[in-house]
Each structure stands twice: as C-alpha cells, then as structure tokens.
Design an enzyme around this catalytic site. Structure first.
Site, PDB file in Angstrom:
ATOM      1  N   PHE B  40       0.994  -1.100   0.163  1.00  0.00           N
ATOM      2  CA  PHE B  40       0.034   0.053  -0.067  1.00  0.00           C
ATOM      3  C   PHE B  40       0.912   1.340   0.040  1.00  0.00           C
ATOM      4  CE2 PHE B  40      -2.344  -3.269   2.002  1.00  0.00           C
ATOM      5  CZ  PHE B  40      -3.561  -3.520   1.239  1.00  0.00           C
ATOM      6  N   ASN B  78       2.365  -1.722   4.506  1.00  0.00           N
ATOM      7  CA  ASN B  78       2.406  -0.313   4.176  1.00  0.00           C
ATOM      8  C   ASN B  78       3.756   0.426   4.215  1.00  0.00           C
ATOM      9  OD1 ASN B  78      -0.567   0.871   4.244  1.00  0.00           O
ATOM     10  ND2 ASN B  78      -0.528   0.995   6.711  1.00  0.00           N
ATOM     11  N   CYS B  79       3.548   1.349   3.265  1.00  0.00           N
ATOM     12  CA  CYS B  79       4.708   2.270   3.146  1.00  0.00           C
ATOM     13  C   CYS B  79       4.449   3.122   4.550  1.00  0.00           C
ATOM     14  CB  CYS B  79       4.850   3.022   1.975  1.00  0.00           C
ATOM     15  SG  CYS B  79       5.867   4.190   2.174  1.00  0.00           S
ATOM     16  N   VAL B  80       5.329   3.015   5.559  1.00  0.00           N
ATOM     17  CA  VAL B  80       5.374   3.546   6.678  1.00  0.00           C
ATOM     18  C   VAL B  80       5.340   5.226   6.477  1.00  0.00           C
ATOM     19  CG1 VAL B  80       7.822   3.435   7.104  1.00  0.00           C
ATOM     20  CG2 VAL B  80       6.127   3.893   8.904  1.00  0.00           C
ATOM     21  N   ALA B  83       2.134   6.308   5.103  1.00  0.00           N
ATOM     22  CA  ALA B  83       0.856   6.130   6.198  1.00  0.00           C
ATOM     23  C   ALA B  83       1.076   7.126   7.174  1.00  0.00           C
ATOM     24  CB  ALA B  83       1.335   4.780   6.885  1.00  0.00           C
TER      25      ALA B  83
END
Lengths: 118, 129, 93
Positions: B40, B78-80, B83
């Site tokens: 994501f 997730n791409c931190v 996010a």
C-alpha cells in the site's frame, strides 16, 4: 537487479505524486536497481527552475532532483511533445536530461522491466 | 504459476481502484498464482486504517483484504512514511510520536519502500492499481 | 507487448491520452472503472479504433452499459490475470 522506469505525469505541489515518485526513485536506486525517469505531460513542470514550494506549504522536494546523479540515475527522459504542449524550452529545465520523442519513450518502456506511473 | 506483487495507491473508500485491486488479487490466487505481497503506497495506505467503518450493509474492503491474505498467506504491507503523513499509525509509530492512539493493527504491517522494491525484484509481475 | 491499464475517466485524467501517445500497435488497452465511459464517446471511439481494446465486464455491468458497449470485448478478472501473463508488462496509467 531490475530495470525500473518511474513516470512523472502530474505537476508538482497540487498533490503528492511527484514527491512520492521521487522517494521511490531514490530508494530503488539505493537498492541497486537500474532506475530511469520519464517526465511527460504536466509532470515536466517538476523540473522547472525557480520554484518556491514553501509558498504553498509544500516541502521543497524539487531540490532533491539534484541528488539523482549521486544515486547513479542517469537516464532521464523528457517528452518533447509535452514540452511543446506547455511551450517550454530546453533552458527552462534544471537537470541534465535527454529530450526524447514519443517513439523513443515508447521504446524505453519496452526495454525496461516495470513502469510505475505517478 | 507466477508470482505477482500488487501495488495499491488509492483509498478503500472514494475510489474504485482498490476494490479492483482486491478482485484482481483474488482472481490471481484462485487461478493458482502466488502473491509476493500487497503493498500500500500513496493514498492506498488508507486501506489499512482500522477505524474505517463502512455501514453494515456495505462491502467491507478492509475485512476482505484481511481474509484473503489469511487464506492465501501473503503479507499486507504499508509504506510507513506514506502512512504517517496520512494519519495511519501502528502502535510502534504511536510510541515514537508520543501519541496514545494508533489505528493500524496486525496482520497489516508497516514496511519501507524497500519492501516494494525487493518485492518487484523477486516477483515476476507488478500490477498497480 | 504491453498491457496498458486505464482506470480513470478520460474526462478527468490524462491517462488515456498519454497511453495513446506511447502505445505500440501490438499493445493492448484494458479499460476498467470509469475509464470504460469514454467508449460512449464518438471521438474516443475513433481514436481507439485499430487498437486491441478490452473492457472489464463487471465495471460495464455495474454501470448498466452492457448493450451500449456490446461491440467491445468484455473480460473477467480471471481473463485480466491471464492477460498480464501474455503481455510483457502492465502499465497502469
């Protein structure tokens, strides 16, 4: 190692596309991938000189384009058709780039492993 | 049989792309293919917000992602940095940012963009939505 | 051979225009979501004629456009998965 092509197709500062595309480009290059960039449509405006993103509360990621050579990202293609549509000249562009025909860009897309459009 | 990496760039609600990504992923595993991961990025991180609260008679995309990944054993990453900027935090980012609230729970995991890149490297095909 | 994947309406996004700028004659175009709507428009129909156009069936049915778009090749998600394998890569514009 894969050949990844990242396409900048939208103008800067109105959304996060350009910034998140550049983040991915630099990260991919630091992971030893063969990264190339294509600028087309309003995406070419990312490379315009004299921008002041802070004026609109945006981070100046534009300055970071200057780091591309340090990451060995050397293939940077700018679409001539898009330059013409927006009436830009080569001296308006702040990076060392290859101004390329649509045909040359199409061939580049065929040559790489994956293309990611932002 | 091949291995896909799926990139999701649009939110769970307000855009149809992430539903289409889910349907594509489902069709891929049902046809015997592997999913390296679903990654994501951009607004796609909003798929992982555990406070998403669709009405009870609406399709729950987040629940659908979770049950598909559980059944076919692929990670949801997730791409931190994407996010954090969009207000999606797991307990560890909540601690780092000194806030008592978080809204991302396992089996969704936080990762770096490097996980997208290594995923593209090891997968046979990238499909972005 | 590239599978060009367009998801957003041509009225809102330059995706379809850009795809046509760089497409090769052996490539295919898959229209999904609101991108299917452009097939109602004569001008887009003529710009797309000559290319292998595929349309995601569920997105057409959802919009009640089956009979209006019956001239185009409808595909399922399973077909979409298969197409990604018969092409060398997918570009999602």
């Amino acid at each position: 190692m894969k050949k990844l092509c990242i396409v900048f197709s939208q103008g800067p500062h109105g959304n996060a596309k350009g910034r998140e595309a550049l983040d991915l480009a630099l990260l991919s290059a630091s992971f030893e991938q063969e990264v190339s960039l294509v600028f087309t449509d309003e995406g070419i405006l990312n490379l315009l000189k004299h921008q002041s993103p802070e004026t609109v509360g945006a981070k100046d990621y534009i300055a970071t384009f200057g780091a591309l050579p340090l990451y060995d990202v050397e293939t940077i293609l700018v679409c001539e058709a898009a330059m013409e549509e927006l009436e830009l000249a080569e001296h308006d562009i702040k990076l060392e780039v290859q101004f390329s025909s649509s045909q040359a860009i199409a061939e580049h897309f065929n040559h790489v492993d994956e293309v990611l459009v932002f | 049989m091949i291995k896909f990496i799926i990139q999701v760039n649009s939110p769970a609600y307000g855009s149809a792309s992430s539903y289409n990504a889910y349907r594509f992923t489902e069709a891929a595993v049902q046809n015997g293919h592997l999913i390296d991961k679903v990654f994501f990025y951009q607004d796609g991180v909003l798929n992982t917000n555990s406070l998403n609260s669709p009405a009870s008679d609406e399709f729950d995309l987040q629940k659908a992602w979770l049950s598909l990944s559980e059944q076919y054993k692929f990670p949801l990453v997730n791409c931190v940095s994407a996010a954090l900027r969009r207000g999606v935090l797991s307990v560890s980012e909540a601690k780092e940012n000194n806030t008592g609230n978080w809204n991302m729970e396992p089996p969704f995991i936080m990762g770096g963009l490097g996980e997208l890149v290594t995923g593209i490297e090891s997968a046979d095909r990238l499909v972005s939505f | 051979m590239i599978l060009h994947h367009i998801q957003v309406s041509a009225a809102q996004s330059a995706a379809l225009k850009l795809c046509l700028r760089y497409i090769n004659s052996t490539d295919s175009i898959l229209l999904s979501s609101n991108a299917v709507n452009c097939l109602l428009n004569k001008e887009w129909q003529s710009r797309l004629s000559g290319y292998n156009i595929l349309v995601l069936e569920d997105d057409v049915i959802a919009r009640g456009l089956q009979s209006r778009l019956s001239a185009f090749k409808m595909i399922s998600y399973a077909d979409f998965v298969a197409l990604t394998l018969t092409h060398n890569k997918v570009i999602s514009w």
